[in-house]
Scaffold this active site. Structure first.
Site, PDB file in Angstrom:
ATOM      1  N   ASP A 283       0.860  -1.180   0.000  1.00 31.24           N
ATOM      2  CA  ASP A 283       0.000   0.000   0.000  1.00 31.24           C
ATOM      3  C   ASP A 283       0.903   1.240   0.000  1.00 31.24           C
ATOM      4  O   ASP A 283       2.142   1.138   0.066  1.00 31.24           O
ATOM      5  CB  ASP A 283      -0.960  -0.018   1.209  1.00 31.24           C
ATOM      6  CG  ASP A 283      -2.192   0.857   0.954  1.00 31.24           C
ATOM      7  OD1 ASP A 283      -2.136   1.719   0.052  1.00 31.24           O
ATOM      8  OD2 ASP A 283      -3.205   0.693   1.652  1.00 31.24           O
TER       9      ASP A 283
HETATM   10  C1  NOJ Z   1      -4.088   3.793   0.185  1.00 27.93           C
HETATM   11  C2  NOJ Z   1      -5.249   2.869   0.362  1.00 27.93           C
HETATM   12  O1  NOJ Z   1      -5.148   2.197   1.588  1.00 27.93           O
HETATM   13  C3  NOJ Z   1      -5.421   1.844  -0.748  1.00 27.93           C
HETATM   14  O2  NOJ Z   1      -6.658   1.234  -0.586  1.00 27.93           O
HETATM   15  C4  NOJ Z   1      -5.287   2.474  -2.086  1.00 27.93           C
HETATM   16  O3  NOJ Z   1      -5.469   1.514  -3.107  1.00 27.93           O
HETATM   17  C5  NOJ Z   1      -3.938   3.141  -2.197  1.00 27.93           C
HETATM   18  N1  NOJ Z   1      -3.818   4.156  -1.165  1.00 27.93           N
HETATM   19  C6  NOJ Z   1      -3.713   3.781  -3.554  1.00 27.93           C
HETATM   20  O4  NOJ Z   1      -4.465   4.909  -3.705  1.00 27.93           O
END
Ligand code: NOJ
Length: 758
Positions: A283
């Protein structure tokens, strides 16, 4: 014509190439490519950066163009339009040494330009076919806009509505979330990833992100293996078994080792036990955050993450800037860099990017597909089916299409809030508000009056935090009492009041945990004042999570929970309020009576001192002094304009063996005045086990349509697999003994019967 012929030939070719053959072809291709790659170029493939359009953290990628030329970028996310993506892809193809195409990702969560209900609302349809269609349409639109990798489905089970991201998943249940996960993966990926309208799904967030302590986002998780394997891990596995090509690590600490550095999770469970052969991405800056978790400096944590089994590093560039040094210092092995690089290249290969890096850059397709009338019609249909009728005393609903209706509340006139959280590609300024949508549907049959009624939140700073990313709601600077007094003048002119209250869309989603789950006090005061007019009041509730509606349930005659219904919210709400569509949604996360009951979920254990659910306090039983154990609305609950009667369960036999099946049947009659859909739910309880088992677990459901007066028999086939669970040695077993089967319209109001596994 030329295009038709070539598409036909490609299809024929794909048909004639067996998966084994194509794997061999892929392996050879990637072997040859990797043989030409320097270590730096391999590490470059592990670098995923933002395209600068929308970000979800404080770090933003820089120097993207130069890095592409140097072979230092494998993927880009949050960039869109065929023109921009073509231009960026051209840099890789024309100006980097090895011309390796870039993969383009995006948070395509519940729709793309055409937005569907938030995932918790989608799940409330209990309609896997429709959910799959929503993901299919999202993929059609996103791929037409140049994107080929969706950061979805989010399959984190959550039993804590304080956690704002409960809105992004299918709720509390293991079985239902697994089915939803499969539907979304199939919708995105179709049968052929190399088609121009399919994209790689990314299951997230691996793992247990929804069990964050106290419901506070990014917080730690500490969980027994027994619970993990039985309750929290199956949806991730189901999504991977459905073919999902990638998986995203979660931010949280798991039993002392954060997911992005957790070798047990990323290698032992994911690769070895589950046999996953796709791409593992972190993430957003999750590698860098391992430093704050306390695992060491950037070089140290980057090495830990790669060694744990992570392939691609989102945004933080820890891999890019430190892996070479770690390789030289012997802290990582080239075999692990190769492994990670191979998984990135394989994803690109499967998408067909090596054949045609511009496969997803078709301007013409973008114009016809994105936001088409057909997509909007589907979004309206799905939105209406996601709404949950929580209360309807004296059949206040449906409303008649005559007279004057006052639509009052902070959510009545905010188009930008209708798509809901995590709809980064929505056109906020073009989305109709509730009132605008209602006016389109009702034309001049109904006179609609409207008023803000109250601010979203009395505290302007809280309101700022709750209306970020352009999801604005008008503010009135007068005292709340004055705003209410003004609104009452409008209410007085109507026959019926629709109170459009609840949360703004950014009160749920990422980094939007709440410690109180009621409708904000100033809105409640508005509601009380509206009820005091004596007019019938319908609460149209906007929310991204279960709220505590104890007061509302006791005092408001009708409550329709509409979540955030997406692009077509306004029209869909009108469809349901005025009876063109009969509500059929059912909640997939328990609604508590108060925050103190959390975590609350139907599939709990019995304890040694179970409470009888009398509603009264029972000394020396597992209960509270000040509130009953029962939820306000149980899992699976939702009313209709009609009524359904369930007959007793019939079993075709009373025993089952390893290979057998028991058929459980029930007759269901539509005893009301509307043709309508009903979701029939089957639960099972293992009465005696080597470990304690939940009081019931969902193991099947069927959605049926019954005309008024009609009766249907619904049959469920129970197999031994439905009785299996992970025992304390993590063996997946069904233990002989007695089981109960329950069937009903929700997890509470069930009929029951017993059978035995021999
Ligand atoms: C953080 C989030 O937790 C995740 O769900 C997301 O896909 C990513 N950022 C990318 O934006």
């Amino acid at each position: 014509m030329k295009k038709v012929v070539s598409t036909f030939l490609l299809a024929l070719l794909a048909w004639h190439t067996s998966p084994a053959q194509s794997n061999q072809k892929m392996d050879t291709f990637i072997d040859q490519l990797m043989a030409k790659m320097t270590v730096d170029e391999k590490i470059g493939q592990l670098n995923l950066v933002t395209g600068g359009e929308a970000t979800t953290g404080t770090t933003v990628s820089t120097g993207v163009e130069a890095k592409i030329k140097n072979g230092q970028i494998g993927g880009i996310f949050s960039m869109s339009t065929p023109a921009k993506i073509r231009k960026t892809q051209e840099i890789a193809i024309k100006q980097s040494r090895l011309k390796i195409p870039i993969i383009f990702g995006m948070d395509v969560i519940h729709g793309y330009r055409t937005v569907f209900p938030i995932p918790l609302g989608l799940a409330a349809t209990w309609d896997m076919n429709l959910i799959q269609q929503s993901a299919r349409i999202a993929a059609e639109e996103a791929t037409a806009d140049g994107i080929n990798w969706a950061f979805s489905p989010m399959v984190d089970i959550s039993r804590d509505p304080r956690w704002g991201r409960i809105s992004e998943g299918a709720g509390e249940d293991t079985y239902l979330s697994s089915r939803v996960a499969e539907a979304i993966v199939h919708g995105f990926q179709g049968d052929n990833l190399a088609a121009h309208n399919t994209m790689i799904a990314c299951v997230k967030h691996f793992a247990l992100y929804g069990a964050a302590e106290g419901g506070r986002d990014y917080n730690s998780t500490d969980m027994s293996l027994h619970r993990m394997y039985n309750e929290y891990l199956p949806p991730y596995k189901a999504a991977l078994d459905a073919g999902a090509g990638s998986i995203m690590t979660s931010f949280n600490d798991i039993n002392g080792v954060p997911a992005s550095a957790n070798k047990w999770l990323m290698t032992d469970v994911l690769r070895k036990q589950w046999g996953f052969k796709g791409l593992v991405v972190t993430d957003y800056t999750a590698v860098n955050e391992l430093t704050a978790h306390g695992l060491g400096d950037l070089q140290q944590v980057s090495a830990l993450s790669l060694n744990a089994g992570v392939d691609m590093d989102m945004v933080g560039e820890g891999f890019l800037t430190t892996l070479k040094k770690s390789l030289d210092a012997g802290r990582v092995k080239i075999a692990d860099i190769d492994r990670a690089c191979r998984f990135v290249l394989e994803a690109k290969y499967k998408l067909g990017l090596f054949d045609d890096p511009y496969r997803y850059c078709d301007e013409k397709r973008a114009k016809t597909v994105i936001g088409s009338a057909a997509n909007h019609a589907k979004a309206r249909e799905i939105a209406a089916k996601s709404f949950v009728l929580l209360k309807n005393e004296n059949q206040v609903l449906p409303l008649k299409k005559t007279g004057t209706v006052a639509v009052i509340g902070p959510l009545a006139n905010s188009g930008p809030n209708m798509p809901g959280t995590w709809s980064v590609s929505a056109e906020l300024d073009k989305t109709a508000s509730l009132v605008e949508g209602m006016k389109v549907v009702l034309g001049n049959k109904v006179n609609i009056l409207t008023h803000l009624g109250s601010n979203l939140l009395e505290d302007p700073i809280y309101q700022n935090h709750a209306t970020m990313f352009g999801r604005t709601i008008a503010r009135d600077s007068r005292k709340e009492e004055e705003i209410i007094a003004d609104a009452l003048k409008v209410a007085q002119q109507s026959e019926v009041v629709v109170a459009a209250l609840g949360e703004a869309s950014e009160m749920s989603g990422e980094s939007s945990s709440r410690s109180e789950l009621d409708i904000p006090k100033n809105q409640q005061n508005l509601l009380k004042a509206l009820l005091a007019t004596g007019k019938p009041v319908v609460l149209v509730l906007f929310t991204g999570r279960p709220l505590t509606l104890t007061w509302e349930d006791a005092h408001v005659p009708a409550i329709l929970n509409v979540w955030f219904g997406g692009t077509e919210t306004g029209k869909a709400v009108a469809d349901v309020l005025f009876g063109d569509v009969v509500p059929s949604g059912k909640i997939t996360a328990t609604f508590p009576r108060n925050v103190g009951q959390i975590p609350i979920y139907y599939a709990h254990k019995n304890t040694g001192r179970p409470y009888g659910n009398s509603g009264d306090f029972e000394k020396f039983k597992s209960n509270y002094l000040d509130v009953s154990n029962s939820p306000l609305y149980p899992f699976g609950y939702g009313l209709s304009y009609t009524t359904f009667t369930y007959g007793d369960i019939r079993l075709d036999r009373n025993t089952i063996d390893e290979k057998g099946t028991i058929q459980a049947s029930v007759d269901i009659s539509n005893t009301g005045n509307y043709d309508a859909e009903e979701t029939v739910q089957l639960y099972i309880q293992d009465l005696v086990g080597s470990v304690t088992r939940p009081v019931k677990e969902l193991k099947g459901f069927q959605k049926i349509f019954l005309k008024k007066g009609e009766q249907k028999t619904v049959n469920f086939n129970i197999k031994v697999d439905d009785l299996k669970f992970f025992d304390n040695n993590l063996n997946y077993v069904a233990e002989p003994g007695n089981f109960k089967v329950y069937i009903g319209p929700n997890s509470r109001d069930v009929k029951e019967k017993e059978f035995e596994l021999l």
